[in-house]
Write a protein that holds these residues in place. Sequence first.
Motif, PDB file in Angstrom:
ATOM      1  N   ARG A  12     -26.371 -31.108  34.683  1.00  0.00           N
ATOM      2  CA  ARG A  12     -26.045 -30.716  36.052  1.00  0.00           C
ATOM      3  C   ARG A  12     -27.238 -30.072  36.722  1.00  0.00           C
ATOM      4  NH1 ARG A  12     -23.005 -26.380  36.477  1.00  0.00           N
ATOM      5  NH2 ARG A  12     -21.999 -26.337  34.433  1.00  0.00           N
ATOM      6  N   GLY A  72     -23.661 -40.277  26.922  1.00  0.00           N
ATOM      7  CA  GLY A  72     -22.938 -41.550  27.014  1.00  0.00           C
ATOM      8  C   GLY A  72     -22.620 -41.968  28.441  1.00  0.00           C
ATOM      9  N   LEU A  73     -23.281 -41.339  29.400  1.00  0.00           N
ATOM     10  CA  LEU A  73     -22.935 -41.607  30.803  1.00  0.00           C
ATOM     11  C   LEU A  73     -23.369 -42.998  31.259  1.00  0.00           C
ATOM     12  CD1 LEU A  73     -23.755 -38.142  32.422  1.00  0.00           C
ATOM     13  CD2 LEU A  73     -21.684 -38.892  31.258  1.00  0.00           C
ATOM     14  N   TYR A  77     -17.947 -45.488  31.357  1.00  0.00           N
ATOM     15  CA  TYR A  77     -16.600 -45.433  30.777  1.00  0.00           C
ATOM     16  C   TYR A  77     -15.518 -45.508  31.856  1.00  0.00           C
ATOM     17  CZ  TYR A  77     -18.547 -44.115  26.229  1.00  0.00           C
ATOM     18  OH  TYR A  77     -19.227 -44.110  25.040  1.00  0.00           O
ATOM     19  N   ASN A  96     -17.311 -36.269  41.634  1.00  0.00           N
ATOM     20  CA  ASN A  96     -18.234 -36.230  40.504  1.00  0.00           C
ATOM     21  C   ASN A  96     -17.924 -37.278  39.439  1.00  0.00           C
ATOM     22  OD1 ASN A  96     -20.166 -34.418  41.194  1.00  0.00           O
ATOM     23  ND2 ASN A  96     -19.181 -32.650  40.252  1.00  0.00           N
ATOM     24  N   LEU A  97     -16.685 -37.764  39.407  1.00  0.00           N
ATOM     25  CA  LEU A  97     -16.354 -38.796  38.417  1.00  0.00           C
ATOM     26  C   LEU A  97     -17.280 -39.993  38.589  1.00  0.00           C
ATOM     27  CD1 LEU A  97     -12.455 -39.057  38.220  1.00  0.00           C
ATOM     28  CD2 LEU A  97     -14.034 -37.930  36.668  1.00  0.00           C
ATOM     29  N   ARG A 100     -20.987 -39.354  37.986  1.00  0.00           N
ATOM     30  CA  ARG A 100     -21.372 -39.275  36.574  1.00  0.00           C
ATOM     31  C   ARG A 100     -21.194 -40.615  35.860  1.00  0.00           C
ATOM     32  NH1 ARG A 100     -23.800 -34.918  37.902  1.00  0.00           N
ATOM     33  NH2 ARG A 100     -22.722 -32.928  37.777  1.00  0.00           N
ATOM     34  N   PHE A 102     -18.308 -42.582  35.757  1.00  0.00           N
ATOM     35  CA  PHE A 102     -16.964 -42.926  35.291  1.00  0.00           C
ATOM     36  C   PHE A 102     -16.225 -43.711  36.383  1.00  0.00           C
ATOM     37  CE2 PHE A 102     -18.337 -39.101  33.145  1.00  0.00           C
ATOM     38  CZ  PHE A 102     -18.050 -39.382  31.818  1.00  0.00           C
TER      39      PHE A 102
ATOM     40  N   LEU B 191     -15.594 -33.457  30.887  1.00  0.00           N
ATOM     41  CA  LEU B 191     -15.572 -34.923  30.848  1.00  0.00           C
ATOM     42  C   LEU B 191     -16.851 -35.448  30.191  1.00  0.00           C
ATOM     43  CD1 LEU B 191     -14.152 -37.558  31.558  1.00  0.00           C
ATOM     44  CD2 LEU B 191     -15.176 -37.435  33.841  1.00  0.00           C
ATOM     45  N   SER B 195     -17.193 -37.672  26.879  1.00  0.00           N
ATOM     46  CA  SER B 195     -17.996 -38.891  26.871  1.00  0.00           C
ATOM     47  C   SER B 195     -18.937 -38.899  25.668  1.00  0.00           C
ATOM     48  CB  SER B 195     -18.780 -38.965  28.188  1.00  0.00           C
ATOM     49  OG  SER B 195     -19.712 -40.002  28.176  1.00  0.00           O
ATOM     50  N   TYR B 196     -19.549 -37.745  25.395  1.00  0.00           N
ATOM     51  CA  TYR B 196     -20.431 -37.603  24.231  1.00  0.00           C
ATOM     52  C   TYR B 196     -19.666 -37.890  22.934  1.00  0.00           C
ATOM     53  CZ  TYR B 196     -23.176 -35.183  20.652  1.00  0.00           C
ATOM     54  OH  TYR B 196     -23.873 -34.868  19.515  1.00  0.00           O
ATOM     55  N   THR B 199     -18.753 -41.571  22.524  1.00  0.00           N
ATOM     56  CA  THR B 199     -19.941 -42.349  22.195  1.00  0.00           C
ATOM     57  C   THR B 199     -20.252 -42.231  20.710  1.00  0.00           C
ATOM     58  OG1 THR B 199     -20.742 -41.939  24.434  1.00  0.00           O
ATOM     59  CG2 THR B 199     -22.353 -42.749  22.854  1.00  0.00           C
TER      60      THR B 199
END
Lengths: 204, 204
Positions: A12, A72-73, A77, A96-97, A100, A102, B191, B195-196, B199
Amino acid sequence: MVVIKRLPRYYRYLGELMKQGVNRISSAALSEKMGVTASQIRQDFNCFGGFGQQGYGYNVPNLYAEIGEILGLNHGYSLIIIGAGNMGHALVNYANLEKRGFKVIGIFDNDAKKIGTTIKGIVVSDISKLEDFCKQNTVDIAALSLPRSEVRDIAKRLISAGIKGLWNFSYTEIAVPDDVAIENVHLSDSLMTLSYKITKINEN
Amino acid sequence: MVVIKRLPRYYRYLGELMKQGVNRISSAALSEKMGVTASQIRQDFNCFGGFGQQGYGYNVPNLYAEIGEILGLNHGYSLIIIGAGNMGHALVNYANLEKRGFKVIGIFDNDAKKIGTTIKGIVVSDISKLEDFCKQNTVDIAALSLPRSEVRDIAKRLISAGIKGLWNFSYTEIAVPDDVAIENVHLSDSLMTLSYKITKINEN
């Protein structure tokens, strides 16, 4: 890897720096802004090969991309939301979903009044269609914003349907198998921390 | 007092135990359930005089009451909510607020369509009435569930009006003076942690 606790904050913060056009930063400057010691920052970043250069510091865009990948962004996902109440609405509209990476691809509820309505272009589906939907679509994460009394049953159904990530807003502990990840959001924890701080301020 | 980070979780967990009728618990049992080492738990509780008895463990209701007091939950802090959108609605309806001893006494918005409507028995007031309201009522905490672009101005007005606690849902950093407490809620942090974890699971 304990550093995972700090990675979302680093991510962030580096994103904010990029918005401000900052291209490099020293561990000392990051330390001051984030309230983490400089040696902790160096140790954390070394963990995943994010080495700063002597006299240069860290390259902000590179570090941002690297941390995003560890988080994993980059996978993009997909997410479904179970429960189209206030919290469900807030989540669909949570900018923000998307920012990021998602994607919200479905919303489910069991209330006939809500089924068929649209939130941000996504139709609220009948919860009875959950399993079919999960067969026809790749669903990575389910956000649980439904009443406590219903959440354990739904979690079982989601896990049976092969979903690997639960984002739980229902304030109920849910047991999950080892190959399923869960994150519980307890809003009241931050409120209690705030209450503690106010009490300290008032005592002084 | 670094233990403050863990106090809300201890409090929640002890509350669950009480609901289950558990009256005493050893640090070892608490340790296993909470994923904190037993020595960490003993050290944390010793910090505020919550001494366990050899061969007995901790008295759950006493410890619960004691931690609640440290967290300031006995003060019955009052709360106003700025922003009657989805998150504002979710907060008003958030049952844990009352359960933890907080009272929502006002909701404010600048949208004429929302002003005058009622959420859970509380009328949404015009934001222009904020200062008057704060003069006429004791307001301890303001929850900020309004658009990012408006939050800094509102925060300034709240601080000028003497409010000592900001519970910030707007994903914007707000600078506050030393005698004002702020807690930022970043939903995307959890979130990203999820996600991490997903993954990692997918890699195995």
